[in-house]
Write a protein that holds these residues in place. Sequence first.
Motif, short mmCIF file in Angstrom:
data_model
loop_
_atom_site.label_atom_id
_atom_site.label_comp_id
_atom_site.label_asym_id
_atom_site.label_seq_id
_atom_site.Cartn_x
_atom_site.Cartn_y
_atom_site.Cartn_z
N UNK B 340 0.81 -1.22 0.00
CA UNK B 340 0.00 0.00 0.00
C UNK B 340 0.84 1.27 0.00
N UNK B 341 1.88 1.33 0.82
CA UNK B 341 2.72 2.53 0.88
C UNK B 341 3.53 2.71 -0.40
N UNK B 342 3.94 1.58 -1.00
CA UNK B 342 4.69 1.67 -2.26
C UNK B 342 3.80 2.24 -3.36
N UNK B 343 2.53 1.82 -3.35
CA UNK B 343 1.57 2.37 -4.31
C UNK B 343 1.40 3.87 -4.08
N UNK B 344 1.28 4.26 -2.81
CA UNK B 344 1.13 5.68 -2.49
C UNK B 344 2.30 6.51 -3.00
N UNK B 345 3.48 5.97 -2.86
CA UNK B 345 4.67 6.66 -3.36
C UNK B 345 4.68 6.74 -4.88
N UNK B 346 4.40 5.60 -5.50
CA UNK B 346 4.42 5.57 -6.96
C UNK B 346 3.43 6.58 -7.52
N UNK B 347 2.24 6.65 -6.89
CA UNK B 347 1.20 7.56 -7.40
C UNK B 347 1.57 9.02 -7.17
N UNK B 348 2.08 9.32 -5.97
CA UNK B 348 2.29 10.73 -5.62
C UNK B 348 3.60 11.28 -6.17
N UNK B 349 4.58 10.39 -6.44
CA UNK B 349 5.88 10.84 -6.96
C UNK B 349 6.07 10.45 -8.41
N UNK B 350 5.07 9.78 -8.97
CA UNK B 350 5.22 9.13 -10.27
C UNK B 350 5.31 10.05 -11.46
N UNK B 412 10.47 21.62 -11.11
CA UNK B 412 9.82 22.30 -9.99
C UNK B 412 10.87 23.00 -9.14
N UNK B 413 10.41 24.02 -8.42
CA UNK B 413 11.29 24.65 -7.45
C UNK B 413 10.44 25.04 -6.24
N UNK B 414 11.08 25.58 -5.23
CA UNK B 414 10.39 25.90 -3.98
C UNK B 414 9.17 26.78 -4.28
N UNK B 415 8.05 26.45 -3.66
CA UNK B 415 6.83 27.21 -3.88
C UNK B 415 5.90 26.55 -4.88
N UNK B 416 6.43 25.67 -5.73
CA UNK B 416 5.58 24.96 -6.68
C UNK B 416 4.75 23.89 -5.95
N UNK B 417 3.78 23.36 -6.69
CA UNK B 417 2.88 22.37 -6.10
C UNK B 417 3.10 21.00 -6.72
N UNK B 418 3.07 19.98 -5.87
CA UNK B 418 3.07 18.60 -6.35
C UNK B 418 1.70 18.32 -6.96
N UNK B 419 1.58 17.26 -7.78
CA UNK B 419 0.25 16.90 -8.30
C UNK B 419 -0.72 16.55 -7.17
N UNK B 420 -0.22 16.29 -5.99
CA UNK B 420 -1.08 16.01 -4.83
C UNK B 420 -1.63 17.26 -4.21
N UNK B 421 -1.24 18.43 -4.72
CA UNK B 421 -1.67 19.68 -4.13
C UNK B 421 -0.74 20.16 -3.01
N UNK B 422 0.24 19.35 -2.65
CA UNK B 422 1.16 19.76 -1.58
C UNK B 422 2.17 20.76 -2.13
#
Lengths: 295, 788
Positions: B340-350, B412-422
């Motif tokens: 489950x955590x590997x999937x979470x990483x793959x999705x959020x960092x993919x 990306x650089x500081x201040x940008x958003x990840x696809x997760x909205x973070x």
Amino acid sequence: MEFLRPATWDEALAAKAEYPTALPIAGGTDVMVELNFDVHRPSAILDLNRVTELTEWTNDGSVVRLGASVPYARIISELSGPLPGLALAAHTVGSPQIRNRGGVGGNLGAASPAGDSHPALLAAGRDVHVEAASVRGTRLIPIDEFYVGVKRNCLEADELIRAVHVPVADGPQQFSKIGTRNAMVIAVCAFGFALHPKNGTVGTGIGSAAPTPRRAVEAEEYLQGVLAERGLWESGELLGTEVVQRFGELVKAAASPIDDVRGTADYRRHALAVMARRTLTWCWNDYGKQIRSAA
Amino acid sequence: MATRTIQGQKNLQNINQASKDGIGGSPLRPDGNLKVRGEFAYSSDLWHEDMLWGMALRSPHPRANILSVDISEALKVPGVYAVLTHEDIPGSKYYGLEIRDQPVLAIDKIRYHGEAIALVAADHPETARRAVKKIKVEYEVLTPIVTEEQCLDPETHGYVHEPHEYKSHAYGNICHEQKLVSGLGVTDEVRAMADVIVSGDYEVGMQDQAFLGPESGLAVPAEDGGIDLYIATQWLHVDREQMAPVLDLPEEKVRLTLAGVGGAFGGREDISMQIHACLLAQHTDKPVKIVYSRDESFYGHVHRHPARMHYEHGATRDGKLVFADCRIVLDGGAYASASPAVVGNAASLGHGPYVIPNVKMHAIALYSNNPSCGAMRGFGAVQAAFGYESQMDKLAAELGMDPVELRQLNAMSEGDFMPTGQQIDSPAPVVELLQRAKDMPLPPPLDTEHLDVRALPGALSNTSHGEGIVRGVGYSVGIKNVGFSEGFDDYSTARVRLEVIGGEPVAMVHTAMAEVGQGGVTVHAQIVRTELGVEQVTIHPANTEVGSAGSTSASRQTYMTGGAVKLAAEAVGRALIEKGRRRYGWTHQDITLAGGKVVSESAGVLVPMVDLLGDEAIDLTREHHHRPTQAFDKETGQGFGHVQYTFCANRAVVDVDVELGLVKVVELTAVQDVGKALNPLSVVGQIQGGCTQALGLAVMEEIIVRDGKVRNASFTDYLIPTILDTPPIPVDVLELPDPHAPYGLRGVGEAPTVSATPSIVAAIRNATGLALNRIPVRPEHLTTEQPG
């Protein structure tokens, strides 16, 4: 499990006669791996390490008699002149630790198609013999007849390998091996090649691409024919692309590899052709230089 | 007054010099020389009087029903003390890192090749081995469910776990899934906004952690009915959490002490022989040691998830990314482990360290009858990086752009958003990392005049004297999270004790941190030297007598347990000063600790610690929690999911023998931001090690599985890089502090493992012109059978 430790060759032969299923061990670089992986569970182990004559070699000027236990490290440091092909093969065996322990006797005893010395021995000429002995006597087995199946040789149950007789090189020899990393690797396939100008023959040896190590006989005959017909032994002139290509194709055709975890059959055939072309070219270039510098 | 100040300054000149072995220094590892000399005691070296040897019977089939197990013949072997099956388990019969779906010993069903069925304890390992062979198991062998197509069609091919047994959100044969949508998602309208679209299918083979010290440990039954386990692991407390219910013991009666760990890389996050050894020890009331053989080790731990990925990227003509769409299918194998955590990483960092306005992602982990997969260095980010970085090169080629410039344009650089909205709220110097990698001088071209075969592909295998060699250069950059994510509070605990020993102030650090080679033991002492101003620091053996230190994984230990050590040391320091204030009535506001003394900036040395402490010790324990994170929304993938991000860029230079398909990596440059290098030597070592493990995945490391069966469970055929395969690895380290992290540090260990693999493949593509959509790249892929 019996553990037999003969002090002399005669004691070793007596022990092997008494315990024909005993598994001989010298460097242990193959036997111990198989024991650790529980592949074999021999009833007895025959330790040859006290039989020190097995770690000696002699050279009478025409033939090297190489003791079964002479380690690869010494083949490299002491015999790269008379046995250049075998020394190149020895360079590719395992790690420094393995080369300090392992020797040709073990390679022959295991008779794995992937053994690194086999292609070099097969290429080294028609007069390579395995000296096998038992309490019944000694016989010299031509190397071509030694390998009879996957990990099987023609030794009788009471026989031990004492030495291998290899003619001193009278021309350039080469050895190439494919592995999927750049050291410490079992051969995906390997090729040994040697020129024998004294009797106008060439030698080949294919490793890891058939049930046993084998020669590429048609390739040898083709090349010998070309060299003789065109007087190339005398002239040392370039072979030409067509000859080199054809030789590679015949070597490829001599193999009967399989697909396994180390590589595919197609790749093995392909790589053998490339190695055959390259080793032939290297040897012939060296030979040509010798001829020209002698002229 | 004036005199005192001068005196104080004079003293301080000597005292305030920071210890060279504090943070920022590079003291050597305490275990380094021992390991090199072969004198370090690993868990496999453990010994106890009267101990027994434990061994497991493992299934030769990947999928089968167990019709019967007959242990009677095994029990008759002289020297055998116990033969156990699942029926002998006193407590719960299941365990698992995230989902307790794995039986301690198989119950009626076999789900993977190598699954443990029964255990033997005997007075000698050979006796145990013989007894194991006498256990008779009757199987009904079933066709294994091994391909993606088979897994996703359970109606036809069946279920790995019966759906009514699912203990999580699994469905079908899908163990876990994570979707993600950001911007407008990826629709036909979005696709129409792109001038250029590139897509590709990519595949990653099953890599193994390939640690050298096999799974091993010693379980000793205690007089209180509890058990002491000496064990090589990555997280003592999570082992205990899974062990206690099976052993039917309260957690406090299951005491774990870390034994010498011979490498981990994620492969020791899951339970291996821990419970088995304890069950045998409980049953026989004797100490029981288990050491896996090398082949058993390959069956006995989880591997890196093999992946099949489909990527589609759209960009404008000038190279600006418009959208990215991705589907990642990870084969989790028989049991959930960390899937489950590997999937979470793959999705959020993919989607990589890129700003992409519109994103869609679907990542799943399958249940199959292949070997279980779980944690390995890089953890879901490795597979994805091969996909998105291959895509960047493809897009650059399509646009006729320089691949580094394309990456920089979208970085990306500081201040940008990840696809997760973070929002990225600390430095993200992706542009600079790439630039520095590009600006490093290139190695000299191959010297064809003075050839050394050792420098060529094939090396001493003597396959080329210069023929067929083509050089290639490739670039990549990657992103990895640090710490546990998705709302998990993976806190760390540290205890620091300060006392006088032999006339000197000595600090001791006690944590449950598993030292697996990351250098935590060195860093902890450095932190204490810096915080307490003492030179002598001892490290207490790691055990469960102190609170959890969390896992040695996710690049988190220096951040988390290092942070806890910092908090505890600071607390001890404050307590010491407070003690002085109470005793001496100091009113100075500028008191610090240095050189074993309590010091005032203005007044100089106030008192040596030795005098202040006397026979009393100050002994304090602190927990360190990182800032809270959030779970990702199941459908949109939105959420403040990760603690910290880390970035590494690489340049690979390779020589390829294009006729034989052999590769020599000539140089592998790494540029990484580490926030603050607590131990610069260790940092460089981590980066070089991470790069080397990535090199292994690029060109050689793969567990070959056919029809669910492992075909190369040995170091004869599972190849890892030797020194002749390992190139010079120049490392350029940036230190841009993260304001949220202790000392501003950033986890180091995984980012290079994520980013380096694609750079090597890019370099091989550059040399050969081949597509290469599968790793590891094998010689036949470059010659006779190019995949895809």
